[in-house]
Design an enzyme around this catalytic site. Structure first.
Site, PDB file in Angstrom:
ATOM      1  N   GLN A 176       0.649  -1.182   0.075  1.00 33.91           N
ATOM      2  CA  GLN A 176       0.131  -0.060   0.106  1.00 33.91           C
ATOM      3  C   GLN A 176       0.871   1.133   0.065  1.00 33.91           C
ATOM      4  O   GLN A 176       1.745   1.426   0.704  1.00 33.91           O
ATOM      5  CB  GLN A 176      -0.690  -0.218   1.384  1.00 33.91           C
ATOM      6  N   HIS A 214      -8.598   2.642  -1.117  1.00 32.61           N
ATOM      7  CA  HIS A 214      -9.119   2.483  -2.351  1.00 32.61           C
ATOM      8  C   HIS A 214      -9.269   1.234  -2.704  1.00 32.61           C
ATOM      9  O   HIS A 214      -8.599   0.244  -2.401  1.00 32.61           O
ATOM     10  CB  HIS A 214      -8.060   3.181  -3.337  1.00 32.61           C
ATOM     11  N   LEU A 215     -10.222   0.907  -3.738  1.00 27.00           N
ATOM     12  CA  LEU A 215     -10.226  -0.313  -4.395  1.00 27.00           C
ATOM     13  C   LEU A 215      -9.618  -0.425  -5.756  1.00 27.00           C
ATOM     14  O   LEU A 215      -9.885   0.639  -6.615  1.00 27.00           O
ATOM     15  CB  LEU A 215     -11.814  -0.879  -4.531  1.00 27.00           C
TER      16      LEU A 215
HETATM   17  P1  5GP Z   1      -1.574   1.197  -3.512  1.00 25.79           P
HETATM   18  O1  5GP Z   1      -0.074   1.082  -3.895  1.00 25.79           O
HETATM   19  O2  5GP Z   1      -1.856   2.225  -2.295  1.00 25.79           O
HETATM   20  O3  5GP Z   1      -2.636  -0.024  -3.536  1.00 25.79           O
HETATM   21  O4  5GP Z   1      -2.254   2.201  -4.747  1.00 25.79           O
HETATM   22  C1  5GP Z   1      -1.961   3.492  -4.701  1.00 25.79           C
HETATM   23  C2  5GP Z   1      -2.201   3.693  -6.469  1.00 25.79           C
HETATM   24  O5  5GP Z   1      -2.490   5.144  -6.723  1.00 25.79           O
HETATM   25  C3  5GP Z   1      -1.285   3.366  -7.394  1.00 25.79           C
HETATM   26  O6  5GP Z   1      -1.638   2.098  -8.095  1.00 25.79           O
HETATM   27  C4  5GP Z   1      -0.642   4.544  -8.035  1.00 25.79           C
HETATM   28  O7  5GP Z   1      -0.514   4.260  -9.459  1.00 25.79           O
HETATM   29  C5  5GP Z   1      -1.998   5.556  -7.878  1.00 25.79           C
HETATM   30  N1  5GP Z   1      -1.645   6.870  -7.995  1.00 25.79           N
HETATM   31  C6  5GP Z   1      -0.782   7.664  -6.856  1.00 25.79           C
HETATM   32  N2  5GP Z   1      -0.698   8.680  -7.413  1.00 25.79           N
HETATM   33  C7  5GP Z   1      -1.522   9.047  -8.154  1.00 25.79           C
HETATM   34  C8  5GP Z   1      -2.206  10.188  -8.533  1.00 25.79           C
HETATM   35  O8  5GP Z   1      -1.787  11.355  -8.504  1.00 25.79           O
HETATM   36  N3  5GP Z   1      -3.231  10.178  -9.642  1.00 25.79           N
HETATM   37  C9  5GP Z   1      -3.940   8.893  -9.946  1.00 25.79           C
HETATM   38  N4  5GP Z   1      -5.026   9.028 -10.750  1.00 25.79           N
HETATM   39  N5  5GP Z   1      -3.466   7.702  -9.360  1.00 25.79           N
HETATM   40  C10 5GP Z   1      -2.342   7.827  -8.540  1.00 25.79           C
END
Ligand code: 5GP
Ligand code: ZN
Length: 111
Positions: free
Chosen positions: A91, A97-98
């Site tokens: 994460q 987020h999903l």
């Molecule tokens: P995690 O790694 O926390 O499960 O997912 C976070 C997600 O947010 C990642 O897939 C990353 O690409 C996306 N993300 C990070 N920063 C941004 C942003 O500024 N805009 C968008 N649309 N996605 C983002």
């Protein structure tokens, strides 16, 4: 709202992101680094750090129902929902987020 949180800023319209849907309790937009032809994020408007910290089952249900509706739309041949929580799961944004992934065969088990 957590003013330092990226997804709070997006949900509050403070960052210029094209929203696919804005509902009272969640927003849907495309991941900036897509891992599949379709990679959407379904994000609660309210700041909740991770799934374990969530305390409103009805709101969670709404989030999943929205993901299912978008999943059927962008992934008629199938889709996958992913929630990453904590270090081991990778994460990177501490706002629940999903991930909705579709548009290609998704191998199993995931990495
Ligand atoms: P995690 O790694 O926390 O499960 O997912 C976070 C997600 O947010 C990642 O897939 C990353 O690409 C996306 N993300 C990070 N920063 C941004 C942003 O500024 N805009 C968008 N649309 N996605 C983002
Ligand atoms: Zn937040």
């Amino acid at each position: 709202m957590d003013t330092t949180c990226l997804f709070c800023q997006i949900a509050n319209g403070e960052l210029p992101v094209e929203l696919l849907e804005r509902a009272e309790n969640y927003v849907v937009f495309r991941d900036i680094a897509p891992q599949a032809p379709e990679h959407l994020l379904v994000v609660p408007t309210r700041h909740v750090a991770c799934l374990s910290a969530h305390d409103a089952p009805a709101e969670l249900g709404e989030l999943f129902a929205a993901a299912a509706r978008w999943g059927r739309g962008v992934g008629p041949a199938g889709y996958r929902l992913v929630v990453n929580e904590g270090q081991d799961a990778g994460q990177t944004v501490a706002h629940l987020h999903l991930h909705l992934l579709a548009g290609r065969h998704l191998s199993w088990p995931p990495g």
